[in-house]
Scaffold this motif. Sequence first.
Motif, mmCIF file in Angstrom:
data_model
loop_
_atom_site.group_PDB
_atom_site.id
_atom_site.type_symbol
_atom_site.label_atom_id
_atom_site.label_comp_id
_atom_site.label_asym_id
_atom_site.label_seq_id
_atom_site.Cartn_x
_atom_site.Cartn_y
_atom_site.Cartn_z
ATOM 1 N N SER A 117 5.787 7.298 0.416
ATOM 2 C CA SER A 117 7.210 6.784 0.883
ATOM 3 C C SER A 117 7.157 5.420 0.945
ATOM 4 O O SER A 117 6.437 4.700 1.533
ATOM 5 C CB SER A 117 7.538 7.625 2.063
ATOM 6 N N GLY A 118 8.548 4.890 0.621
ATOM 7 C CA GLY A 118 8.699 3.458 0.587
ATOM 8 C C GLY A 118 7.946 2.321 -0.169
ATOM 9 O O GLY A 118 7.589 2.840 -1.094
ATOM 10 N N SER A 119 7.770 1.532 0.543
ATOM 11 C CA SER A 119 6.974 0.300 -0.284
ATOM 12 C C SER A 119 6.331 -0.646 0.575
ATOM 13 O O SER A 119 6.479 -0.825 1.672
ATOM 14 C CB SER A 119 7.790 -0.464 -1.132
ATOM 15 N N LYS B 269 -1.563 -10.172 -5.599
ATOM 16 C CA LYS B 269 -0.625 -9.077 -5.183
ATOM 17 C C LYS B 269 -0.208 -7.833 -5.890
ATOM 18 O O LYS B 269 -0.081 -8.118 -7.019
ATOM 19 C CB LYS B 269 0.565 -9.691 -4.711
ATOM 20 N N PHE B 270 -0.587 -6.715 -5.094
ATOM 21 C CA PHE B 270 -0.180 -5.362 -5.980
ATOM 22 C C PHE B 270 1.053 -4.852 -4.987
ATOM 23 O O PHE B 270 0.775 -4.581 -3.914
ATOM 24 C CB PHE B 270 -1.354 -4.449 -5.758
ATOM 25 N N SER B 271 1.971 -4.583 -5.715
ATOM 26 C CA SER B 271 3.372 -3.878 -4.789
ATOM 27 C C SER B 271 3.272 -2.510 -5.436
ATOM 28 O O SER B 271 3.281 -2.129 -6.330
ATOM 29 C CB SER B 271 4.374 -4.416 -5.592
ATOM 30 N N LEU B 272 3.183 -1.672 -4.051
ATOM 31 C CA LEU B 272 3.200 -0.205 -4.152
ATOM 32 C C LEU B 272 4.184 0.299 -3.737
ATOM 33 O O LEU B 272 4.853 0.134 -2.905
ATOM 34 C CB LEU B 272 1.986 0.474 -3.534
ATOM 35 N N ASN B 273 4.911 1.161 -4.651
ATOM 36 C CA ASN B 273 6.234 1.863 -4.396
ATOM 37 C C ASN B 273 6.631 3.028 -4.774
ATOM 38 O O ASN B 273 7.662 3.531 -4.993
ATOM 39 C CB ASN B 273 7.321 0.637 -4.654
ATOM 40 N N ARG B 274 5.623 3.448 -5.533
ATOM 41 C CA ARG B 274 5.678 5.124 -6.146
ATOM 42 C C ARG B 274 4.331 5.900 -5.740
ATOM 43 O O ARG B 274 3.292 5.503 -5.682
ATOM 44 C CB ARG B 274 5.827 4.966 -8.019
ATOM 45 N N SER B 275 4.823 7.202 -5.629
ATOM 46 C CA SER B 275 3.849 8.045 -5.141
ATOM 47 C C SER B 275 2.966 8.669 -6.163
ATOM 48 O O SER B 275 2.022 9.318 -6.092
ATOM 49 C CB SER B 275 4.552 9.199 -4.396
ATOM 50 N N THR C 230 -1.050 5.127 7.377
ATOM 51 C CA THR C 230 -0.447 4.187 8.337
ATOM 52 C C THR C 230 1.147 4.536 8.082
ATOM 53 O O THR C 230 1.548 4.621 6.907
ATOM 54 C CB THR C 230 -0.867 2.943 8.086
ATOM 55 N N TYR C 231 1.885 4.371 9.339
ATOM 56 C CA TYR C 231 3.187 4.574 9.284
ATOM 57 C C TYR C 231 3.933 3.906 10.180
ATOM 58 O O TYR C 231 3.229 3.573 11.173
ATOM 59 C CB TYR C 231 3.583 6.102 9.050
ATOM 60 N N ASP C 232 5.341 3.991 10.489
ATOM 61 C CA ASP C 232 6.051 3.171 11.503
ATOM 62 C C ASP C 232 5.609 1.813 11.887
ATOM 63 O O ASP C 232 5.389 1.386 12.891
ATOM 64 C CB ASP C 232 5.989 3.934 12.718
ATOM 65 N N VAL C 233 4.998 1.082 10.694
ATOM 66 C CA VAL C 233 4.835 -0.426 10.973
ATOM 67 C C VAL C 233 6.054 -1.181 11.210
ATOM 68 O O VAL C 233 7.021 -1.104 10.391
ATOM 69 C CB VAL C 233 3.972 -0.850 9.634
ATOM 70 N N PRO C 234 6.062 -1.908 12.344
ATOM 71 C CA PRO C 234 7.223 -2.773 12.638
ATOM 72 C C PRO C 234 7.459 -3.828 11.288
ATOM 73 O O PRO C 234 6.673 -4.301 10.882
ATOM 74 C CB PRO C 234 6.907 -3.341 13.883
ATOM 75 N N THR D 204 11.276 -0.218 5.541
ATOM 76 C CA THR D 204 11.609 0.931 6.369
ATOM 77 C C THR D 204 10.997 2.332 5.820
ATOM 78 O O THR D 204 11.104 2.798 4.803
ATOM 79 C CB THR D 204 13.140 1.033 6.469
ATOM 80 N N ASN D 205 10.395 2.886 6.935
ATOM 81 C CA ASN D 205 9.778 4.363 6.614
ATOM 82 C C ASN D 205 8.713 4.430 5.581
ATOM 83 O O ASN D 205 8.449 5.397 5.012
ATOM 84 C CB ASN D 205 11.000 5.357 6.386
ATOM 85 N N ALA D 206 8.085 3.278 5.230
ATOM 86 C CA ALA D 206 7.012 3.334 4.745
ATOM 87 C C ALA D 206 5.855 4.196 5.053
ATOM 88 O O ALA D 206 5.345 4.288 6.146
ATOM 89 C CB ALA D 206 6.469 1.956 4.494
ATOM 90 N N LEU D 207 5.019 4.808 4.205
ATOM 91 C CA LEU D 207 4.185 5.775 4.425
ATOM 92 C C LEU D 207 2.783 5.504 3.413
ATOM 93 O O LEU D 207 3.015 5.640 2.175
ATOM 94 C CB LEU D 207 4.352 7.165 4.464
ATOM 95 N N ALA D 208 1.953 4.908 4.196
ATOM 96 C CA ALA D 208 0.540 4.470 3.087
ATOM 97 C C ALA D 208 -0.550 5.471 3.263
ATOM 98 O O ALA D 208 -1.040 5.590 4.471
ATOM 99 C CB ALA D 208 0.200 3.063 3.436
ATOM 100 N N LEU D 209 -0.769 6.029 2.507
ATOM 101 C CA LEU D 209 -1.889 7.034 2.315
ATOM 102 C C LEU D 209 -3.148 6.174 1.980
ATOM 103 O O LEU D 209 -3.080 5.560 0.839
ATOM 104 C CB LEU D 209 -1.743 8.182 1.280
ATOM 105 N N HIS D 210 -4.382 6.354 2.693
ATOM 106 C CA HIS D 210 -5.803 5.760 2.386
ATOM 107 C C HIS D 210 -6.627 6.784 2.339
ATOM 108 O O HIS D 210 -6.835 7.705 2.941
ATOM 109 C CB HIS D 210 -6.273 4.926 3.771
ATOM 110 N N ILE D 211 -7.202 6.734 0.889
ATOM 111 C CA ILE D 211 -8.136 7.673 0.494
ATOM 112 C C ILE D 211 -9.674 6.916 0.369
ATOM 113 O O ILE D 211 -9.554 6.015 -0.190
ATOM 114 C CB ILE D 211 -7.904 8.530 -0.803
ATOM 115 N N SER D 212 -10.410 7.375 1.130
ATOM 116 C CA SER D 212 -11.797 6.758 1.124
ATOM 117 C C SER D 212 -13.088 7.580 0.836
ATOM 118 O O SER D 212 -13.321 8.524 0.998
ATOM 119 C CB SER D 212 -12.135 6.341 2.876
ATOM 120 N N SER D 213 -13.914 7.011 0.398
ATOM 121 C CA SER D 213 -15.307 7.295 -0.143
ATOM 122 C C SER D 213 -16.374 7.571 1.083
ATOM 123 O O SER D 213 -17.304 8.362 0.696
ATOM 124 C CB SER D 213 -16.031 6.394 -1.111
#
Length: 132
Positions: free
Chosen positions: A62-64, A78-84, A37-41, A103-112
């Motif tokens: 990228s981002g947080s 709450k879990f704050s994610l900000n490192r790759s 997920t990316y470009d989240v307003p 801004t410019n956050a990029l969330a990678l989702h890895i699924s089973s």
Amino acid sequence: MKPEIIDFPKIQDPRGNLTFMQYSSQIPFEIQRTFWTYDVPGGEIRGGHAYHQQEEILIALSGSFDVIITKEDGTTEKFSLNRSYYGLYLPAKTWRHIENFSTNALALHISSKKYFKEDYIRDFEDFKNLFK
């Protein structure tokens, strides 16, 4: 199991760092699907569901952003994610939403599991009823 942070190997090099993951030494399931997920307003929230069977790992490439886990009794964590080089493991039957995207956050989702519409639990009352 419960949600927990997984530290991935970090190989440091003056030319740039490298992080990797592989089954079964870093992740507890075989990967069936990945998406991002990316470009989240600003101010938007993603998620707001759980899965019956699917396990997932979320990584801020990228981002947080913050992942909010809501337990069946309504309490949150709450879990704050900000490192790759680390990710959040989410077992099946974990209600979550994602907020506070930078801004410019990029969330990678890895699924089973592969996408399966019927695996989603989208109503919090239905989620709570699973634990009665």
